[in-house]
Design a protein around this motif. Structure first.
Motif, PDB file in Angstrom:
ATOM      1  N   LYS A 190      49.539  47.195  41.859  1.00  0.00           N
ATOM      2  CA  LYS A 190      50.892  47.752  41.915  1.00  0.00           C
ATOM      3  C   LYS A 190      51.696  47.074  43.019  1.00  0.00           C
ATOM      4  O   LYS A 190      51.142  46.687  44.061  1.00  0.00           O
ATOM      5  CB  LYS A 190      50.838  49.260  42.162  1.00  0.00           C
ATOM      6  N   PRO A 191      52.994  46.960  42.851  1.00  0.00           N
ATOM      7  CA  PRO A 191      53.800  46.229  43.847  1.00  0.00           C
ATOM      8  C   PRO A 191      53.901  46.950  45.188  1.00  0.00           C
ATOM      9  O   PRO A 191      54.234  46.318  46.194  1.00  0.00           O
ATOM     10  CB  PRO A 191      55.171  46.119  43.167  1.00  0.00           C
ATOM     11  N   TRP A 192      53.624  48.257  45.244  1.00  0.00           N
ATOM     12  CA  TRP A 192      53.681  48.979  46.518  1.00  0.00           C
ATOM     13  C   TRP A 192      52.342  48.962  47.256  1.00  0.00           C
ATOM     14  O   TRP A 192      52.219  49.531  48.337  1.00  0.00           O
ATOM     15  CB  TRP A 192      54.136  50.423  46.302  1.00  0.00           C
ATOM     16  N   LEU A 193      51.339  48.310  46.663  1.00  0.00           N
ATOM     17  CA  LEU A 193      50.026  48.198  47.298  1.00  0.00           C
ATOM     18  C   LEU A 193      49.848  46.810  47.910  1.00  0.00           C
ATOM     19  O   LEU A 193      50.461  45.835  47.465  1.00  0.00           O
ATOM     20  CB  LEU A 193      48.913  48.436  46.274  1.00  0.00           C
ATOM     21  N   GLN A 194      48.970  46.728  48.899  1.00  0.00           N
ATOM     22  CA  GLN A 194      48.689  45.429  49.519  1.00  0.00           C
ATOM     23  C   GLN A 194      48.016  44.477  48.541  1.00  0.00           C
ATOM     24  O   GLN A 194      48.088  43.260  48.722  1.00  0.00           O
ATOM     25  CB  GLN A 194      47.808  45.617  50.752  1.00  0.00           C
ATOM     26  N   ILE A 195      47.354  44.997  47.529  1.00  0.00           N
ATOM     27  CA  ILE A 195      46.684  44.140  46.549  1.00  0.00           C
ATOM     28  C   ILE A 195      47.645  43.663  45.464  1.00  0.00           C
ATOM     29  O   ILE A 195      47.228  42.971  44.533  1.00  0.00           O
ATOM     30  CB  ILE A 195      45.484  44.868  45.904  1.00  0.00           C
ATOM     31  N   GLY A 196      48.917  44.032  45.561  1.00  0.00           N
ATOM     32  CA  GLY A 196      49.906  43.537  44.606  1.00  0.00           C
ATOM     33  C   GLY A 196      50.094  42.033  44.740  1.00  0.00           C
ATOM     34  O   GLY A 196      49.885  41.455  45.807  1.00  0.00           O
ATOM     35  N   PHE A 197      50.506  41.405  43.647  1.00  0.00           N
ATOM     36  CA  PHE A 197      50.702  39.949  43.652  1.00  0.00           C
ATOM     37  C   PHE A 197      51.995  39.604  44.386  1.00  0.00           C
ATOM     38  O   PHE A 197      53.075  40.087  44.014  1.00  0.00           O
ATOM     39  CB  PHE A 197      50.733  39.414  42.224  1.00  0.00           C
ATOM     40  N   GLU A 198      51.860  38.751  45.401  1.00  0.00           N
ATOM     41  CA  GLU A 198      52.990  38.464  46.295  1.00  0.00           C
ATOM     42  C   GLU A 198      54.193  37.886  45.548  1.00  0.00           C
ATOM     43  O   GLU A 198      55.336  38.229  45.841  1.00  0.00           O
ATOM     44  CB  GLU A 198      52.543  37.496  47.395  1.00  0.00           C
ATOM     45  N   HIS A 199      53.953  36.979  44.589  1.00  0.00           N
ATOM     46  CA  HIS A 199      55.081  36.318  43.924  1.00  0.00           C
ATOM     47  C   HIS A 199      55.752  37.234  42.898  1.00  0.00           C
ATOM     48  O   HIS A 199      56.865  36.933  42.433  1.00  0.00           O
ATOM     49  CB  HIS A 199      54.603  35.031  43.251  1.00  0.00           C
ATOM     50  N   LEU A 200      55.108  38.356  42.536  1.00  0.00           N
ATOM     51  CA  LEU A 200      55.716  39.296  41.584  1.00  0.00           C
ATOM     52  C   LEU A 200      56.335  40.506  42.274  1.00  0.00           C
ATOM     53  O   LEU A 200      57.138  41.220  41.662  1.00  0.00           O
ATOM     54  CB  LEU A 200      54.656  39.777  40.575  1.00  0.00           C
ATOM     55  N   ARG A 201      55.978  40.726  43.533  1.00  0.00           N
ATOM     56  CA  ARG A 201      56.476  41.896  44.257  1.00  0.00           C
ATOM     57  C   ARG A 201      57.994  41.888  44.451  1.00  0.00           C
ATOM     58  O   ARG A 201      58.627  42.960  44.378  1.00  0.00           O
ATOM     59  CB  ARG A 201      55.760  42.009  45.610  1.00  0.00           C
ATOM     60  N   PRO A 202      58.652  40.748  44.714  1.00  0.00           N
ATOM     61  CA  PRO A 202      60.108  40.778  44.951  1.00  0.00           C
ATOM     62  C   PRO A 202      60.932  41.367  43.810  1.00  0.00           C
ATOM     63  O   PRO A 202      62.029  41.881  44.046  1.00  0.00           O
ATOM     64  CB  PRO A 202      60.452  39.298  45.171  1.00  0.00           C
ATOM     65  N   PHE A 203      60.433  41.298  42.574  1.00  0.00           N
ATOM     66  CA  PHE A 203      61.174  41.897  41.464  1.00  0.00           C
ATOM     67  C   PHE A 203      61.245  43.420  41.607  1.00  0.00           C
ATOM     68  O   PHE A 203      62.132  44.051  41.040  1.00  0.00           O
ATOM     69  CB  PHE A 203      60.509  41.538  40.123  1.00  0.00           C
ATOM     70  N   TRP A 204      60.312  43.981  42.368  1.00  0.00           N
ATOM     71  CA  TRP A 204      60.276  45.427  42.612  1.00  0.00           C
ATOM     72  C   TRP A 204      60.961  45.784  43.925  1.00  0.00           C
ATOM     73  O   TRP A 204      61.766  46.715  43.994  1.00  0.00           O
ATOM     74  CB  TRP A 204      58.817  45.889  42.622  1.00  0.00           C
ATOM     75  N   THR A 205      60.660  45.032  44.988  1.00  0.00           N
ATOM     76  CA  THR A 205      61.175  45.376  46.318  1.00  0.00           C
ATOM     77  C   THR A 205      62.694  45.233  46.416  1.00  0.00           C
ATOM     78  O   THR A 205      63.306  45.832  47.301  1.00  0.00           O
ATOM     79  CB  THR A 205      60.518  44.493  47.401  1.00  0.00           C
ATOM     80  N   LYS A 206      63.303  44.461  45.526  1.00  0.00           N
ATOM     81  CA  LYS A 206      64.768  44.291  45.594  1.00  0.00           C
ATOM     82  C   LYS A 206      65.503  45.603  45.362  1.00  0.00           C
ATOM     83  O   LYS A 206      66.687  45.736  45.703  1.00  0.00           O
ATOM     84  CB  LYS A 206      65.226  43.234  44.584  1.00  0.00           C
ATOM     85  N   TYR A 207      64.807  46.597  44.793  1.00  0.00           N
ATOM     86  CA  TYR A 207      65.437  47.889  44.531  1.00  0.00           C
ATOM     87  C   TYR A 207      65.000  48.965  45.523  1.00  0.00           C
ATOM     88  O   TYR A 207      65.348  50.136  45.360  1.00  0.00           O
ATOM     89  CB  TYR A 207      65.121  48.349  43.101  1.00  0.00           C
ATOM     90  N   VAL A 208      64.233  48.587  46.551  1.00  0.00           N
ATOM     91  CA  VAL A 208      63.848  49.538  47.599  1.00  0.00           C
ATOM     92  C   VAL A 208      64.935  49.545  48.673  1.00  0.00           C
ATOM     93  O   VAL A 208      65.358  48.489  49.153  1.00  0.00           O
ATOM     94  CB  VAL A 208      62.492  49.154  48.227  1.00  0.00           C
TER      95      VAL A 208
END
Length: 525
Positions: free
Chosen positions: A492-510
């Motif tokens: 999951k993007p909110w976990l440390q085991i999330g894939f770094e290159h895919l996380r920005p698609f989620w974090t842009k809305y935090v």
């Protein structure tokens, strides 16, 4: 190479350049020899000289290069070929025999070489040591892989400290701040909650930060945000914190309703007896919350199979929140059509056209997952979810039938109310409980695949891209084009085991500027 004819014409000598070797000496009788005969003799020798030269050169090269070229060009036998064959024979022999119990293995290759020199091992002993070292290395790698999978499973099942902090602080705010307790939505907007001219989304989750991202991404991507209504359903322990977040952070002009499962009169023990049994049965709880390694024969299990089994034992699969989607017609009796979203999705495109899709009398508009090439997500058929050695499964289901995806579904609730989907869902859950979970292992999708059989209308795959929590090699261009991206899987993007290159698609809305987010140290990575 030199040709020498004696003055008396009685002998002809062929010698090498160094003058020490007479390669050929021909004596000619003093009498009865004609110049014609001599001419023919010299002519024949002229043809022989190049071959003699080549022979001499090869002999010289053979001495200089340590007999490397000689065996190949002169047809001589090379002992290295015989040695290789002998070594293959020893390897085959060692492969069929047991490794000696008293064999002591070196800790490194350097130590192996040193021991070979000191102890003068024969080829068979060396082969045994090589095999034993490789088998030991394979075991260690395998054990490390299983340990990694277990750690990843625990990480995926846990709640990050920052998200837990966010829930606690917002719950405390609910009890101390009147603004956090204000009615959602405001009284004048209550009629909108059942107005079918709006676009109604349903989200069931206990993750406040994930819910905030889903709502924010939907509103920011919409061409008509004023027509969006979100119905967020959460559990009793999270209700206060979830309500506080959306009361203190309104997503204008969209409308948000937050309700706890305890606030739905219809959700009683009488209406959901099977789910009560699933959630409270000791054997079931032990299966999902107990020791996932005990009793498992890891020697006969591949890491991929083990990962799938761990995924199937995620505690979320016995949560009532995860089964709530099967009760949508009863929970929202006045609505005709809704889009149900999982909490691990991000909306990147306006979804209002979903309400215009003609489902042709079907109940569930979903993306099929059997027409892709990847093995994890988009190549799933019924055989991937069910145990077809079970007689009931074998009798009623087709292993080649195409599966479909939960996570972004358009549901026609009017058509749904005319079916027995809920009853069928309950019936198959009961059968699986009776069979001790031998019909299927993985949570809510398998019974839904059966219950919605014949009621699914395939929609274009571009509406819903799956697998961002499974595959690190996800195509970024495809991610950018998808209307909804789904982080299904453990990463999951909110976990440390999330894939770094895919996380920005989620974090842009935090909203990292929010005080609660900052105080809980939920930092942008």
């Amino acid at each position: 190479m030199q040709l020498h004819v004696s003055p008396s014409m009685r002998s002809i000598t062929i010698s090498s350049n160094n003058g020490f070797i007479d390669l050929m000496k021909i004596k000619v009788a003093a009498r009865h020899i004609s110049y014609r005969t001599l001419f023919h003799t010299i002519l024949i020798l002229a043809f022989l000289l190049p071959f003699v030269f080549i022979l001499t050169a090869l002999v010289t090269l053979e001495d200089c290069l340590g007999r490397r070229l000689g065996p190949r060009l002169l047809g001589r036998v090379d002992d290295s070929g015989r040695l290789v064959k002998d070594f293959y024979k020893i390897l085959n022999q060692v492969n069929t025999e047991e490794i000696p119990d008293d064999l002591k293995l070196p800790d490194s290759f350097d130590q192996l070489v040193s021991e070979m020199k000191n102890n003068q091992y024969d080829a068979k002993t060396f082969a045994f040591m090589l095999r034993a070292m490789m088998e030991k290395l394979e075991r260690e790698i395998r054990e490390s892989k299983f340990a990694e999978l277990m750690n990843k499973h625990f990480a995926a099942s846990s709640i990050p400290k920052g998200i837990h902090c966010l829930s606690l602080r917002l719950t405390d705010e609910y009890s101390s701040n009147a603004h956090a307790r204000r009615q959602l939505p405001s009284p004048e907007l209550l009629p909108v909650l059942s107005n079918n001219s709006y676009h109604h989304f349903v989200l069931s989750t206990d993750n406040i930060l994930a819910a905030a991202v889903v709502v924010a991404s939907a509103v920011q991507s919409s061409l008509e945000p004023e027509k969006i209504v979100f119905h967020i359903i959460t559990d009793k322990k999270t209700y206060a914190g979830m309500h506080s977040w959306f009361a203190l952070n309104p997503i204008s002009p969209a409308i948000v309703e937050v309700k706890g499962v305890h606030q739905f009169d219809w959700l009683t023990r009488e209406n959901v007896p099977v789910l009560e049994a699933v959630e409270n049965h000791n054997g079931i709880r032990n299966y999902y919350h107990g020791n996932h390694v005990a009793g498992a024969n890891l020697s006969d299990t591949t890491p991929r199979t083990f990962a799938s089994k761990l995924q199937a034992r995620s505690p979320k699969y016995i949560s009532l929140l995860n089964h709530l989607r099967i009760y949508l017609p009863e929970l929202f009796p006045n609505l005709d059509k809704v889009v149900f979203l999982d909490d691990d999705v991000v909306i990147q495109r306006d979804l209002s056209p979903l309400w215009e899709i003609d489902l042709w009398g079907k109940v569930n508009g979903a993306v099929e997952t059997c027409k892709g090439e990847d093995e994890w997500v988009m190549s799933k058929r019924f055989r991937n979810y069910f145990n077809f050695s079970h007689p009931l499964i074998m009798k009623h289901l087709d292993p080649d039938e195409c599966a479909w995806a939960y996570g972004m579904n358009i549901f026609d609730l009017r058509a749904w109310r005319k079916t027995n989907i809920r009853e069928k869902y309950h019936s198959w859950l009961k059968e699986n409980l009776k069979s001790n979970l031998t019909m299927w292992k993985l949570g809510t999708l398998p019974p839904a695949l059966i219950a919605f059989k014949g009621h699914v209308h395939p929609i274009d795959p571009s509406w819903h891209m799956l697998g961002l929590g499974y595959q690190s090699k996800t195509n970024i261009d495809n991610v950018k084009r998808a209307a909804v991206i789904h982080y299904n899987g453990q990463s999951k993007p909110w976990l440390q085991i999330g894939f770094e290159h895919l996380r920005p698609f989620w974090t842009k809305y935090v909203n990292y500027s929010n005080d609660f987010v900052r105080n809980c140290h939920i930092l942008e990575s």
